[in-house]
Motif scaffolding. Structure first.
Motif, short mmCIF file in Angstrom:
data_model
loop_
_atom_site.label_atom_id
_atom_site.label_comp_id
_atom_site.label_asym_id
_atom_site.label_seq_id
_atom_site.Cartn_x
_atom_site.Cartn_y
_atom_site.Cartn_z
N LEU A 90 1.07 -1.11 0.08
CA LEU A 90 0.09 0.20 -0.05
C LEU A 90 0.89 1.14 0.09
N THR A 91 0.94 2.07 -1.26
CA THR A 91 1.81 3.22 -1.20
C THR A 91 0.96 4.15 -2.12
N PRO A 92 1.26 5.63 -1.64
CA PRO A 92 0.24 6.60 -2.31
C PRO A 92 0.85 6.55 -3.86
N VAL A 134 -0.35 -0.58 -4.83
CA VAL A 134 -1.72 -0.04 -5.01
C VAL A 134 -1.85 1.27 -3.88
N SER A 135 -2.55 1.98 -4.47
CA SER A 135 -2.96 3.23 -3.67
C SER A 135 -4.45 3.24 -3.30
N ILE A 136 -5.04 3.89 -2.30
CA ILE A 136 -6.56 4.00 -2.52
C ILE A 136 -6.94 5.51 -2.62
N GLY A 137 -6.11 6.22 -3.22
CA GLY A 137 -6.71 7.48 -3.38
C GLY A 137 -5.41 8.64 -3.37
N TYR A 139 -4.11 11.07 -1.67
CA TYR A 139 -3.89 11.65 -0.35
C TYR A 139 -2.97 10.73 0.50
N ILE A 140 -2.17 11.34 1.49
CA ILE A 140 -1.29 11.04 2.07
C ILE A 140 -1.81 10.18 3.47
N LEU A 141 -1.78 8.85 3.71
CA LEU A 141 -2.07 8.46 4.80
C LEU A 141 -0.68 8.31 5.77
N GLY A 143 0.22 5.72 7.26
CA GLY A 143 0.62 4.35 7.15
C GLY A 143 -0.10 3.80 6.07
N GLY A 144 0.29 2.58 5.84
CA GLY A 144 -0.31 1.68 4.85
C GLY A 144 -1.64 0.87 5.26
N ALA A 147 -5.26 1.88 4.80
CA ALA A 147 -5.36 1.36 3.31
C ALA A 147 -5.53 -0.05 2.98
N1 ADE Z 1 -0.05 4.79 2.32
C1 ADE Z 1 -0.04 6.13 2.49
N2 ADE Z 1 -1.14 6.89 1.67
C2 ADE Z 1 -1.42 5.81 1.10
C3 ADE Z 1 -2.73 5.78 0.01
N3 ADE Z 1 -3.15 6.96 -0.36
N4 ADE Z 1 -2.88 4.65 -0.46
C4 ADE Z 1 -2.32 3.59 -0.16
N5 ADE Z 1 -1.26 3.54 0.94
C5 ADE Z 1 -1.04 4.65 1.39
#
Ligand code: ADE
Length: 248
Positions: A90-92, A134-137, A139-141, A143-144, A147
């Motif tokens: 899970l990464t932005p 994969v990213s869920i959108g 924006y920056i969380l 951590g993963g 997500a």
């Molecule tokens: N980790 C930080 N931001 C994320 C995002 N937008 N989607 C998936 N993983 C994330």
């Protein structure tokens, strides 16, 4: 429906195993978990650190703020956890998660999810292990993990026996690239607003046609990005002249 012989297997690699199953232990996903339709296993990445401080991260090469997750430690955790499920991080910067991908993952044996923290993973990890980002959108969380929960929730609701057939059918319309039509229920009159006449007509063909038309119109207005990719968008101009007329 009886639980399957082998549950859909979620393996989550994280520095915060206590976050799971978290909200997925309640409601629809929680019931499916209790019924053995899916299983949730966590692997603490820190258990695979090798130094006496159990460090999982280090300062970024070239300088800059934050910390980077070490490739050697994360790879050791991944190798120890390996099963027959695809590995997703899970990464932005990952590919946007969408319903077709969710459906494909739900149809497989499960997923292994890699949750990042800090500035992310040492890039060499992605060169040496088969990992889909994969990213869920956009924006920056922090951590993963959250997500990962989103991805798991989306998959688990599609597993056999988790939801009624009526509800699972709803996804087909989203998968066809349109937003869902609006919904109404009793009371028939609320704060001066009536339920649209057609929905009270009992004419199922007319209702289906109205719903499809609303799906198309709402998709064009609310999600022009989806609409432009839809086969019904014969008029792909941003103004969508074909549908503009109907709303005036
Ligand atoms: N980790 C930080 N931001 C994320 C995002 N937008 N989607 C998936 N993983 C994330």
């Amino acid at each position: 429906m009886a639980a399957p012989a082998r549950p859909w297997q979620a393996t989550v690699l994280t520095l915060y195993p206590e976050m799971f199953p978290g909200p997925l232990g309640a409601a629809i996903a929680g019931r499916a978990l209790a019924e053995g339709r899916w299983a949730c296993r966590t692997v603490n990445i820190r258990d695979h650190a090798t130094d006496r401080h159990r460090s999982v991260d280090d300062t970024p090469a070239g300088g800059g703020p934050g910390m980077v997750l070490r490739a050697d430690v994360v790879a050791a955790a991944l190798d120890a956890a390996a099963d027959d499920t695809p590995v997703l991080a899970l990464t932005p910067r990952g590919a946007p998660l969408d319903q077709p991908r969710v459906r494909a993952l739900a149809a497989g044996p499960g997923v292994t999810l890699l949750c990042g923290r800090f500035e992310g993973f040492d890039e060499r990890l992605f060169a040496r292990r088969a990992i889909e980002e994969v990213s869920i959108g956009d924006y920056i969380l922090s951590g993963g993990e959250v997500a990962a929960m989103v991805l798991l929730d989306a998959c688990v609701r599609l597993l056999p026996g988790v939801m009624g057939a009526a509800q699972s059918g709803d996804d087909e319309s989203f998968e066809s690239g349109l937003l869902e039509h609006p919904h109404y229920t009793r009371p028939a009159l609320w704060e001066g607003l009536e339920i649209p006449e057609v929905l009270r007509s009992g004419d199922h063909a007319k209702i289906a046609a109205w719903r499809l038309e609303r799906s198309r119109a709402d998709t064009r207005l609310r999600r022009p990005d989806l609409w432009q990719r839809h086969p019904d968008a014969a008029d792909r101009s941003p103004s969508g002249a074909r549908y503009q007329k109907k709303e005036e």
